[in-house]
Design a protein around this motif. Structure first.
Motif: not given
Length: 492
Positions: A134-142, A349-364
């Motif tokens: 939901m954090i991802y989707l809210i940010f992606a939407l707005e 779509i670069i922005f959407l993948d950027y968000l996913l990569l942020i999640i991946l890197n914070i997790f790692y």
């Protein structure tokens, strides 16, 4: 069960926020109408529906469009097929479904991919999975870069948002194939279909998918997981066949002939790294990204704690470097083809993948800290602690305060506030009325030529483009084909 009650409440709260944010965005869709390439790419399908009311004939019309464009303009056949089936083909009222389709595709694909990774593979609690999603989707939407081309203009979104969404589903299916023994045949069939579709879509999603396929194969070979290579191979073959068909289309050469300047391969790659740094540091990193990262940390920390010591996190430097290279690669196709970083729908779509990569890197990074710094050994959920509750509450208040200030100065900063502004001011309704009257005139016209007033109202979310005063304008020509009128002029 008592231990995780706050997690569940926060996840539930985030779901409610996402739904509330969606309401004005989906509601304003009732005033949405096709424009520009919507007409040109769906002319055959629209005429087929008008004449026969046969779904089969509409599909044949879409395939005719694919053939015509493949030979005459571009090779992205799967995207073109979807473009040719834009909802207004079956009646202009259908175009109001565009934001439902695009936001639905983005949401479903994200929820599916994160479900496979977070729930199926990592076995993390549903509340944590929903919180991250939901954090991802809210940010992606707005915060979508170009909200009109992302959610409201079908042609642009169909070419980018839909293939991107299918690529996420493909990624989830391949991971699911590798990690789960059940129903492999059905998953493999779906993965092959998705791979073929992505290979025939936009070059950005296709390039990223190719990189991921090759990277996954190398990792599988390096770790001596031959059974994984076998599972990856068949979808990769389907993808490769489609991608080869895509890039070898005669129409690509025709389109390239329209481009004045094109850098070579090496220069395009170097420029990709430059633009990636520029957009991350100067354009895409503001207070909203800081909030995004800060609110993700407690949920990703719970993710790390759930996995425990099952994962080594051996490459804390390689993962950020690889992420940067992957994100940079997304700039390369448009730089090579057009000599520029891209337009709004590409940045989306670069922005959407950027968000996913942020999640991946914070997790790692958090995982590396957990593994090597001896942190977070308590089994109790950190989200249940009083300090984290206060931390999240402070973030919520800060977001509301700063977001309120930004929305006051620029209502179009967020998608939902832009929709609310257009609805309250009446500009959405005015735009809808203008386009409705124009559509009625076009549908009931029995002359060879017609004059149409240029649209006066231009809501931020709904308006993308309009016809020109010259009958030879390509947007006029697209509308002429769609409504079978010889000449259309725009007048002020």
């Amino acid at each position: 069960m008592k231990q995780n009650i706050t997690e569940k409440r926060i996840a539930g709260f985030l779901i409610i926020v996402f739904i509330l944010a969606l309401i004005p965005v989906l509601y304003i869709g009732k005033y949405n109408y096709p424009c520009a390439d919507d007409f040109g790419f769906s002319a055959y399908s629209h005429i087929a529906w008008e004449e026969t009311h046969s779904i089969l004939q509409v599909v044949i019309g879409a395939l005719t469009t694919v053939k015509e464009r493949w030979f005459g303009w571009q090779g992205t056949f799967s995207s073109i097929f979807v473009m040719a089936l834009q909802p207004a083909v079956f009646g202009e009222a259908g175009y109001r479904l565009v934001p439902w389709i695009m936001i639905g595709a983005m949401s479903f694909s994200t929820l599916f991919l994160l479900y496979i990774i977070v729930r199926r593979v990592m076995g993390v609690r549903t509340s944590v999975y929903l919180g991250i999603s939901m954090i991802y989707l809210i940010f992606a939407l707005e915060c979508m870069v170009d909200k009109t081309q992302g959610f409201f203009w079908f042609n642009g979104a169909a070419h980018y948002i839909i293939p991107h969404s299918v690529a996420l589903i493909l990624t989830g299916l391949v991971i699911w194939l590798i990690k789960n023994e059940k129903h492999k045949f059905y998953k493999m069939v779906l993965a092959c279909i998705a791979a073929f579709f992505v290979g025939g879509g936009n070059y950005i999603s296709a390039l990223v998918t190719a990189i991921l396929f090759v990277s996954a194969s190398i990792v599988a070979i390096y770790t001596r997981k031959k059974e994984y290579v076998k599972l990856i191979l068949l979808p990769f073959i389907f993808f490769f066949i489609a991608f080869l068909t895509n890039i070898c289309a005669p129409g690509n050469a025709v389109r390239q002939g329209e481009v004045g300047y094109r850098p070579g391969v090496v220069k395009s790659i170097m420029l990709s790294f430059y633009y990636c740094v520029e957009y991350i540091t100067e354009t895409w990193f503001d207070w909203t990204y800081i909030i995004f990262i800060l609110i993700l940390i407690p949920f990703l920390w719970e993710l790390v704690k759930t996995i425990g010591n099952k994962f080594n996190y051996r490459f804390p430097i390689l993962v950020p470097i690889g992420s940067f290279c992957l994100l940079s690669a997304m700039f390369t196709p448009s730089l090579y083809a057009m000599g520029e970083a891209g337009g709004g729908r590409i940045f989306n779509i670069i922005f959407l993948d950027y968000l996913l990569l942020i999640i991946l890197n914070i997790f790692y990074i958090l995982g590396w800290m957990y593994r090597h710094c001896g942190l977070g050994k308590s089994k109790e959920s950190c989200i249940e602690s009083r300090n984290i509750k206060l931390y999240l509450l402070a973030l919520l208040c800060l977001t509301i305060f700063i977001g309120g200030l930004y929305s006051r100065v620029d209502p179009n900063y967020f998608t939902s506030t832009s929709a609310v502004k257009s609805l309250i001011s009446g500009e959405a309704a005015d735009y809808g009325e203008e386009t409705r009257k124009r559509t009625n005139r076009l549908q009931n016209n029995d002359q060879q030529s017609i004059q149409l007033e240029i649209l006066k109202t231009k809501p931020y979310l709904l308006y993308y483009s309009d016809i020109g005063v010259d009958a030879d304008d390509w947007k006029n020509n697209s509308m002429e084909r769609y409504y079978r009128i010889k000449e259309i002029w725009g007048i002020y």
